[in-house]
Design a protein around this motif. Sequence first.
Motif, PDB file in Angstrom:
ATOM      1  N   GLN A   1      27.721  86.244  54.080  1.00 47.32           N
ATOM      2  CA  GLN A   1      27.352  84.995  54.754  1.00 47.32           C
ATOM      3  C   GLN A   1      28.219  83.836  54.285  1.00 47.32           C
ATOM      4  OE1 GLN A   1      23.134  84.353  54.305  1.00 47.32           O
ATOM      5  NE2 GLN A   1      22.613  85.838  55.902  1.00 47.32           N
ATOM      6  N   GLU A   2      28.490  83.784  52.992  1.00 46.38           N
ATOM      7  CA  GLU A   2      29.351  82.739  52.447  1.00 46.38           C
ATOM      8  C   GLU A   2      30.748  82.854  53.051  1.00 46.38           C
ATOM      9  OE1 GLU A   2      30.343  80.995  48.005  1.00 46.38           O
ATOM     10  OE2 GLU A   2      30.331  83.163  48.274  1.00 46.38           O
TER      11      GLU A   2
ATOM     12  N   ASP B   1      31.594  84.173  56.009  1.00 45.58           N
ATOM     13  CA  ASP B   1      31.602  83.779  57.418  1.00 45.58           C
ATOM     14  C   ASP B   1      31.394  82.277  57.597  1.00 45.58           C
ATOM     15  OD1 ASP B   1      32.155  86.352  58.115  1.00 45.58           O
ATOM     16  OD2 ASP B   1      30.224  86.784  59.052  1.00 45.58           O
ATOM     17  N   ARG B   2      30.676  81.639  56.692  1.00 44.50           N
ATOM     18  CA  ARG B   2      30.540  80.182  56.762  1.00 44.50           C
ATOM     19  C   ARG B   2      31.894  79.510  56.546  1.00 44.50           C
ATOM     20  NH1 ARG B   2      25.460  80.902  54.114  1.00 44.50           N
ATOM     21  NH2 ARG B   2      26.444  80.608  52.071  1.00 44.50           N
TER      22      ARG B   2
ATOM     23  N   CYS C   1      34.808  80.863  57.261  1.00 45.26           N
ATOM     24  CA  CYS C   1      35.593  81.101  58.477  1.00 45.26           C
ATOM     25  C   CYS C   1      35.218  80.106  59.567  1.00 45.26           C
ATOM     26  CB  CYS C   1      35.388  82.531  58.972  1.00 45.26           C
ATOM     27  SG  CYS C   1      36.179  83.800  57.955  1.00 45.26           S
ATOM     28  N   THR C   2      33.933  79.823  59.706  1.00 47.49           N
ATOM     29  CA  THR C   2      33.479  78.880  60.727  1.00 47.49           C
ATOM     30  C   THR C   2      34.004  77.477  60.466  1.00 47.49           C
ATOM     31  OG1 THR C   2      31.465  80.171  61.135  1.00 47.49           O
ATOM     32  CG2 THR C   2      31.439  77.863  61.824  1.00 47.49           C
ATOM     33  N   ALA C   3      34.048  77.090  59.195  1.00 46.61           N
ATOM     34  CA  ALA C   3      34.487  75.735  58.832  1.00 46.61           C
ATOM     35  C   ALA C   3      36.003  75.627  58.662  1.00 46.61           C
ATOM     36  CB  ALA C   3      33.803  75.311  57.534  1.00 46.61           C
TER      37      ALA C   3
ATOM     38  N   THR D   1      36.139  87.377  60.365  1.00 49.00           N
ATOM     39  CA  THR D   1      34.741  87.368  59.924  1.00 49.00           C
ATOM     40  C   THR D   1      34.287  88.744  59.465  1.00 49.00           C
ATOM     41  OG1 THR D   1      33.817  87.839  62.124  1.00 49.00           O
ATOM     42  CG2 THR D   1      34.254  85.517  61.572  1.00 49.00           C
TER      43      THR D   1
ATOM     44  N   ASP E   1      39.836  75.862  54.645  1.00 53.08           N
ATOM     45  CA  ASP E   1      39.327  74.703  55.375  1.00 53.08           C
ATOM     46  C   ASP E   1      40.295  73.522  55.391  1.00 53.08           C
ATOM     47  OD1 ASP E   1      39.198  73.718  52.810  1.00 53.08           O
ATOM     48  OD2 ASP E   1      37.019  73.486  52.752  1.00 53.08           O
TER      49      ASP E   1
END
Length: 318
Positions: free
Chosen positions: A14-15, A17-18, A20-22, A31, A85
Amino acid sequence: MTIEVIPYSEASAQEWDRLCTASVNGTLLHTRRFLSYHGERFQDASVILHDAGRIVAVLPAAIRREQPEAVVSHPGATYGGIVHDGWLAGARMCEALAAVAEHFRRQGFRSLAYRPVPYIYATSPAQDDLYALARLGAVRERCDLSCSIDLVCRRAVTERRRRGLKRASKAASISDDAGLIPAFWAVLEDNLARKYGATAVHSVDEIRLLQARFPSTIRLCCALVEGRVEAGIVMFNSANVWHAQYIASSERGYELSLLDAVFEAAITQAARSGARYFDFGTSNEANGTVLNDGLYRFKHEFGGGGVAYEFYRLELSE
Protein backbone atom coordinates in the motif's frame (compact mmCIF):
# COMPACT_ATOMS: atom_id res chain seq x y z
CA MET A 1 21.23 13.19 3.11
CA THR A 2 21.61 9.42 3.23
CA ILE A 3 19.49 7.24 0.96
CA GLU A 4 18.58 3.89 2.46
CA VAL A 5 17.67 1.07 0.06
CA ILE A 6 15.25 -1.51 1.47
CA PRO A 7 14.07 -4.70 -0.28
CA TYR A 8 10.37 -4.66 -1.08
CA SER A 9 8.02 -6.88 0.92
CA GLU A 10 4.27 -7.43 0.52
CA ALA A 11 3.70 -5.54 3.77
CA SER A 12 4.78 -2.39 1.92
CA ALA A 13 2.38 -2.79 -1.03
CA GLN A 14 0.00 0.00 0.00
CA GLU A 15 2.85 2.38 0.81
CA TRP A 16 4.40 1.56 -2.56
CA ASP A 17 1.19 2.25 -4.49
CA ARG A 18 0.57 5.50 -2.60
CA LEU A 19 3.99 6.70 -3.74
CA CYS A 20 3.16 5.73 -7.35
CA THR A 21 -0.09 7.70 -7.16
CA ALA A 22 1.68 10.80 -5.82
CA SER A 23 4.67 10.49 -8.16
CA VAL A 24 5.61 12.64 -11.14
CA ASN A 25 6.48 9.68 -13.37
CA GLY A 26 4.68 6.55 -12.17
CA THR A 27 2.03 4.66 -14.16
CA LEU A 28 -0.11 1.61 -13.51
CA LEU A 29 2.80 -0.56 -14.75
CA HIS A 30 4.77 0.42 -11.62
CA THR A 31 2.05 -0.42 -9.09
CA ARG A 32 2.05 -3.57 -7.01
CA ARG A 33 -1.59 -4.10 -8.02
CA PHE A 34 -0.39 -4.47 -11.59
CA LEU A 35 2.89 -6.29 -10.97
CA SER A 36 1.26 -8.80 -8.62
CA TYR A 37 -0.76 -10.33 -11.47
CA HIS A 38 2.51 -11.96 -12.62
CA GLY A 39 2.36 -14.18 -9.54
CA GLU A 40 5.43 -16.40 -9.39
CA ARG A 41 6.45 -15.71 -13.00
CA PHE A 42 9.34 -13.52 -11.84
CA GLN A 43 11.62 -13.57 -8.82
CA ASP A 44 11.09 -10.10 -7.39
CA ALA A 45 14.05 -7.85 -6.56
CA SER A 46 12.21 -4.54 -6.12
CA VAL A 47 13.46 -1.94 -3.66
CA ILE A 48 12.10 1.03 -1.72
CA LEU A 49 14.23 4.12 -1.13
CA HIS A 50 14.01 6.04 2.15
CA ASP A 51 15.56 9.28 3.33
CA ALA A 52 15.34 10.11 7.05
CA GLY A 53 12.64 7.47 7.43
CA ARG A 54 10.49 8.86 4.61
CA ILE A 55 9.79 6.91 1.43
CA VAL A 56 11.10 8.95 -1.49
CA ALA A 57 11.12 6.47 -4.37
CA VAL A 58 10.50 2.90 -5.50
CA LEU A 59 12.19 0.76 -8.14
CA PRO A 60 10.29 -2.25 -9.53
CA ALA A 61 12.76 -4.98 -10.44
CA ALA A 62 13.11 -8.73 -10.89
CA ILE A 63 15.84 -11.22 -11.66
CA ARG A 64 16.32 -11.99 -15.35
CA ARG A 65 15.30 -15.63 -15.74
CA GLU A 66 17.78 -16.47 -18.50
CA GLN A 67 20.57 -14.50 -16.79
CA PRO A 68 20.28 -14.87 -13.00
CA GLU A 69 23.23 -12.58 -12.32
CA ALA A 70 21.28 -9.67 -13.85
CA VAL A 71 18.46 -7.65 -12.32
CA VAL A 72 15.95 -5.87 -14.58
CA SER A 73 13.62 -2.93 -14.01
CA HIS A 74 11.24 -4.51 -15.02
CA PRO A 75 11.07 -7.71 -17.16
CA GLY A 76 7.29 -7.89 -16.78
CA ALA A 77 6.57 -4.34 -17.98
CA THR A 78 7.34 -2.10 -20.94
CA TYR A 79 9.48 0.11 -18.73
CA GLY A 80 10.56 0.35 -15.09
CA GLY A 81 12.86 2.95 -13.61
CA ILE A 82 12.92 4.86 -10.36
CA VAL A 83 9.49 6.30 -9.52
CA HIS A 84 9.49 9.36 -7.27
CA ASP A 85 7.48 12.42 -6.29
CA GLY A 86 9.94 14.95 -7.70
CA TRP A 87 12.15 15.27 -4.61
CA LEU A 88 14.87 13.06 -6.12
CA ALA A 89 16.40 15.71 -8.36
CA GLY A 90 19.96 16.43 -9.43
CA ALA A 91 22.55 15.22 -6.91
CA ARG A 92 19.85 13.45 -4.90
CA MET A 93 19.07 11.21 -7.87
CA CYS A 94 22.77 10.54 -8.41
CA GLU A 95 23.08 9.44 -4.78
CA ALA A 96 19.90 7.37 -5.00
CA LEU A 97 20.94 5.45 -8.10
CA ALA A 98 24.43 4.90 -6.72
CA ALA A 99 22.85 3.47 -3.55
CA VAL A 100 20.63 1.19 -5.63
CA ALA A 101 23.65 -0.03 -7.61
CA GLU A 102 25.57 -0.73 -4.39
CA HIS A 103 22.58 -2.61 -2.96
CA PHE A 104 22.35 -4.91 -5.98
CA ARG A 105 26.14 -5.32 -6.07
CA ARG A 106 26.10 -6.55 -2.48
CA GLN A 107 23.33 -8.96 -3.42
CA GLY A 108 25.71 -10.54 -5.91
CA PHE A 109 24.26 -9.17 -9.14
CA ARG A 110 26.67 -8.23 -11.91
CA SER A 111 24.46 -5.87 -13.93
CA LEU A 112 21.32 -3.77 -13.75
CA ALA A 113 19.14 -3.47 -16.85
CA TYR A 114 17.28 -0.19 -16.51
CA ARG A 115 14.32 0.80 -18.65
CA PRO A 116 13.52 4.45 -17.89
CA VAL A 117 10.01 5.83 -18.11
CA PRO A 118 9.66 7.59 -21.50
CA TYR A 119 9.50 11.33 -20.93
CA ILE A 120 5.92 11.70 -22.16
CA TYR A 121 4.59 9.80 -19.14
CA ALA A 122 5.95 12.26 -16.59
CA THR A 123 3.63 15.02 -15.43
CA SER A 124 6.67 17.29 -15.06
CA PRO A 125 10.25 16.88 -16.35
CA ALA A 126 11.90 13.96 -14.55
CA GLN A 127 14.89 12.63 -16.49
CA ASP A 128 17.39 13.10 -13.68
CA ASP A 129 17.85 9.32 -13.68
CA LEU A 130 19.29 9.43 -17.20
CA TYR A 131 21.90 11.92 -16.04
CA ALA A 132 22.67 9.75 -13.00
CA LEU A 133 23.05 6.69 -15.24
CA ALA A 134 25.58 8.58 -17.39
CA ARG A 135 27.51 9.59 -14.28
CA LEU A 136 27.66 5.94 -13.20
CA GLY A 137 28.92 4.79 -16.60
CA ALA A 138 25.78 3.05 -17.85
CA VAL A 139 25.51 2.31 -21.57
CA ARG A 140 22.44 2.44 -23.76
CA GLU A 141 22.13 -1.04 -25.21
CA ARG A 142 18.84 -0.70 -27.06
CA CYS A 143 16.44 1.95 -28.33
CA ASP A 144 12.93 1.32 -29.67
CA LEU A 145 10.83 3.86 -31.57
CA SER A 146 7.27 4.67 -30.61
CA CYS A 147 4.91 7.11 -32.28
CA SER A 148 2.95 9.56 -30.14
CA ILE A 149 0.53 12.40 -30.76
CA ASP A 150 0.90 15.62 -28.83
CA LEU A 151 -2.78 16.30 -28.16
CA VAL A 152 -2.12 19.99 -27.56
CA CYS A 153 -0.19 20.45 -30.81
CA ARG A 154 -1.23 17.62 -33.13
CA ARG A 155 0.39 17.42 -36.54
CA ALA A 156 -1.81 17.27 -39.64
CA VAL A 157 -3.54 13.96 -40.36
CA THR A 158 -2.74 12.64 -43.85
CA GLU A 159 -5.31 12.47 -46.62
CA ARG A 160 -5.08 8.67 -46.60
CA ARG A 161 -6.13 8.51 -42.96
CA ARG A 162 -8.97 10.96 -43.58
CA ARG A 163 -10.25 8.78 -46.42
CA GLY A 164 -9.96 5.70 -44.23
CA LEU A 165 -11.91 7.39 -41.44
CA LYS A 166 -14.68 8.40 -43.85
CA ARG A 167 -14.97 4.82 -45.19
CA ALA A 168 -14.89 3.27 -41.71
CA SER A 169 -17.44 5.68 -40.26
CA LYS A 170 -20.00 4.56 -42.84
CA ALA A 171 -19.46 0.88 -42.07
CA ALA A 172 -19.07 0.57 -38.31
CA SER A 173 -20.13 1.75 -34.89
CA ILE A 174 -17.64 2.44 -32.09
CA SER A 175 -17.94 1.00 -28.58
CA ASP A 176 -15.90 1.22 -25.38
CA ASP A 177 -17.85 -1.55 -23.60
CA ALA A 178 -15.31 -3.55 -21.57
CA GLY A 179 -17.61 -6.54 -21.84
CA LEU A 180 -16.46 -6.87 -25.45
CA ILE A 181 -12.87 -7.67 -24.43
CA PRO A 182 -13.27 -11.45 -25.05
CA ALA A 183 -14.62 -10.76 -28.56
CA PHE A 184 -11.74 -8.38 -29.25
CA TRP A 185 -9.25 -10.90 -27.87
CA ALA A 186 -10.45 -13.46 -30.40
CA VAL A 187 -9.67 -10.95 -33.18
CA LEU A 188 -6.28 -10.17 -31.59
CA GLU A 189 -5.22 -13.80 -31.23
CA ASP A 190 -6.27 -14.62 -34.77
CA ASN A 191 -4.41 -11.55 -36.04
CA LEU A 192 -1.19 -12.42 -34.19
CA ALA A 193 -1.30 -16.06 -35.27
CA ARG A 194 -2.09 -15.23 -38.91
CA LYS A 195 0.45 -12.43 -39.37
CA TYR A 196 3.28 -13.26 -36.99
CA GLY A 197 2.80 -16.80 -35.69
CA ALA A 198 2.71 -15.25 -32.20
CA THR A 199 0.44 -15.03 -29.16
CA ALA A 200 -0.53 -12.11 -26.94
CA VAL A 201 1.60 -11.43 -23.85
CA HIS A 202 -1.56 -11.45 -21.73
CA SER A 203 -4.23 -14.14 -21.88
CA VAL A 204 -7.84 -13.03 -22.08
CA ASP A 205 -8.29 -14.04 -18.44
CA GLU A 206 -5.28 -11.93 -17.41
CA ILE A 207 -6.45 -8.87 -19.29
CA ARG A 208 -9.95 -9.21 -17.81
CA LEU A 209 -8.42 -9.47 -14.33
CA LEU A 210 -6.31 -6.37 -14.93
CA GLN A 211 -9.22 -4.44 -16.39
CA ALA A 212 -11.30 -5.27 -13.33
CA ARG A 213 -8.48 -3.94 -11.13
CA PHE A 214 -8.07 -0.78 -13.21
CA PRO A 215 -11.50 -0.14 -14.79
CA SER A 216 -10.87 3.54 -15.49
CA THR A 217 -7.30 3.02 -16.68
CA ILE A 218 -7.38 -0.10 -18.88
CA ARG A 219 -9.90 0.64 -21.59
CA LEU A 220 -11.21 -0.91 -24.80
CA CYS A 221 -12.18 0.94 -27.96
CA CYS A 222 -13.50 -1.22 -30.79
CA ALA A 223 -15.38 -1.12 -34.07
CA LEU A 224 -18.44 -3.29 -34.66
CA VAL A 225 -20.00 -4.27 -37.96
CA GLU A 226 -23.45 -5.83 -37.71
CA GLY A 227 -22.84 -6.29 -33.99
CA ARG A 228 -19.54 -8.14 -34.42
CA VAL A 229 -16.16 -6.84 -33.21
CA GLU A 230 -13.90 -6.48 -36.25
CA ALA A 231 -11.15 -4.16 -34.96
CA GLY A 232 -10.04 -2.44 -31.78
CA ILE A 233 -7.40 -1.43 -29.29
CA VAL A 234 -6.86 -2.01 -25.58
CA MET A 235 -5.30 0.99 -23.89
CA PHE A 236 -3.23 1.24 -20.72
CA ASN A 237 -3.78 4.87 -19.74
CA SER A 238 -2.23 7.32 -17.30
CA ALA A 239 -2.98 10.92 -16.40
CA ASN A 240 -0.61 12.18 -19.08
CA VAL A 241 -0.71 9.44 -21.73
CA TRP A 242 -3.27 7.16 -23.33
CA HIS A 243 -1.25 4.20 -24.61
CA ALA A 244 -2.40 1.62 -27.18
CA GLN A 245 -1.16 -1.60 -25.62
CA TYR A 246 -2.88 -3.96 -28.07
CA ILE A 247 -4.01 -3.23 -31.63
CA ALA A 248 -5.85 -5.71 -33.87
CA SER A 249 -8.14 -5.95 -36.85
CA SER A 250 -9.80 -8.77 -38.75
CA GLU A 251 -9.41 -9.05 -42.53
CA ARG A 252 -12.80 -7.43 -42.89
CA GLY A 253 -11.69 -4.68 -40.57
CA TYR A 254 -8.67 -3.96 -42.76
CA GLU A 255 -10.84 -3.87 -45.88
CA LEU A 256 -13.09 -1.25 -44.23
CA SER A 257 -10.23 0.73 -42.63
CA LEU A 258 -11.84 0.26 -39.23
CA LEU A 259 -8.70 1.06 -37.24
CA ASP A 260 -8.91 4.60 -38.60
CA ALA A 261 -12.25 5.04 -36.84
CA VAL A 262 -11.08 3.28 -33.69
CA PHE A 263 -7.96 5.40 -33.32
CA GLU A 264 -9.74 8.66 -34.09
CA ALA A 265 -12.37 7.90 -31.44
CA ALA A 266 -9.70 6.99 -28.87
CA ILE A 267 -7.59 10.07 -29.68
CA THR A 268 -10.65 12.29 -29.25
CA GLN A 269 -11.47 10.68 -25.89
CA ALA A 270 -7.86 11.10 -24.75
CA ALA A 271 -7.89 14.80 -25.59
CA ARG A 272 -11.17 15.31 -23.75
CA SER A 273 -9.78 13.53 -20.69
CA GLY A 274 -7.02 16.12 -20.30
CA ALA A 275 -4.20 13.76 -21.30
CA ARG A 276 -1.26 15.37 -23.11
CA TYR A 277 -0.27 12.48 -25.40
CA PHE A 278 -1.71 9.52 -27.26
CA ASP A 279 0.98 6.85 -27.64
CA PHE A 280 0.65 4.19 -30.36
CA GLY A 281 3.49 2.10 -28.94
CA THR A 282 6.71 0.88 -30.54
CA SER A 283 7.08 -0.59 -34.02
CA ASN A 284 10.27 -2.60 -33.55
CA GLU A 285 11.24 -6.19 -34.12
CA ALA A 286 14.34 -8.31 -33.44
CA ASN A 287 15.11 -6.71 -30.06
CA GLY A 288 14.84 -3.22 -31.45
CA THR A 289 17.27 -3.68 -34.34
CA VAL A 290 14.53 -3.68 -37.00
CA LEU A 291 11.91 -0.97 -37.50
CA ASN A 292 8.62 -2.04 -39.08
CA ASP A 293 8.52 1.12 -41.13
CA GLY A 294 5.15 0.41 -42.70
CA LEU A 295 3.55 0.10 -39.28
CA TYR A 296 5.37 3.17 -38.02
CA ARG A 297 4.27 5.27 -40.99
CA PHE A 298 0.66 4.14 -40.48
CA LYS A 299 0.78 5.47 -36.92
CA HIS A 300 2.66 8.61 -37.97
CA GLU A 301 -0.09 9.49 -40.46
CA PHE A 302 -2.49 10.18 -37.59
CA GLY A 303 -0.43 13.25 -36.70
CA GLY A 304 2.24 11.79 -34.44
CA GLY A 305 6.00 11.93 -33.98
CA GLY A 306 8.79 9.77 -32.62
CA VAL A 307 9.39 8.95 -28.95
CA ALA A 308 12.35 6.80 -27.87
CA TYR A 309 11.93 3.87 -25.48
CA GLU A 310 15.44 3.36 -24.12
CA PHE A 311 17.23 0.45 -22.46
CA TYR A 312 20.37 0.93 -20.34
CA ARG A 313 22.81 -1.49 -18.76
CA LEU A 314 24.83 -0.62 -15.67
CA GLU A 315 27.68 -2.96 -14.81
CA LEU A 316 27.86 -3.63 -11.07
CA SER A 317 31.23 -5.36 -10.73
CA GLU A 318 33.89 -3.63 -8.68
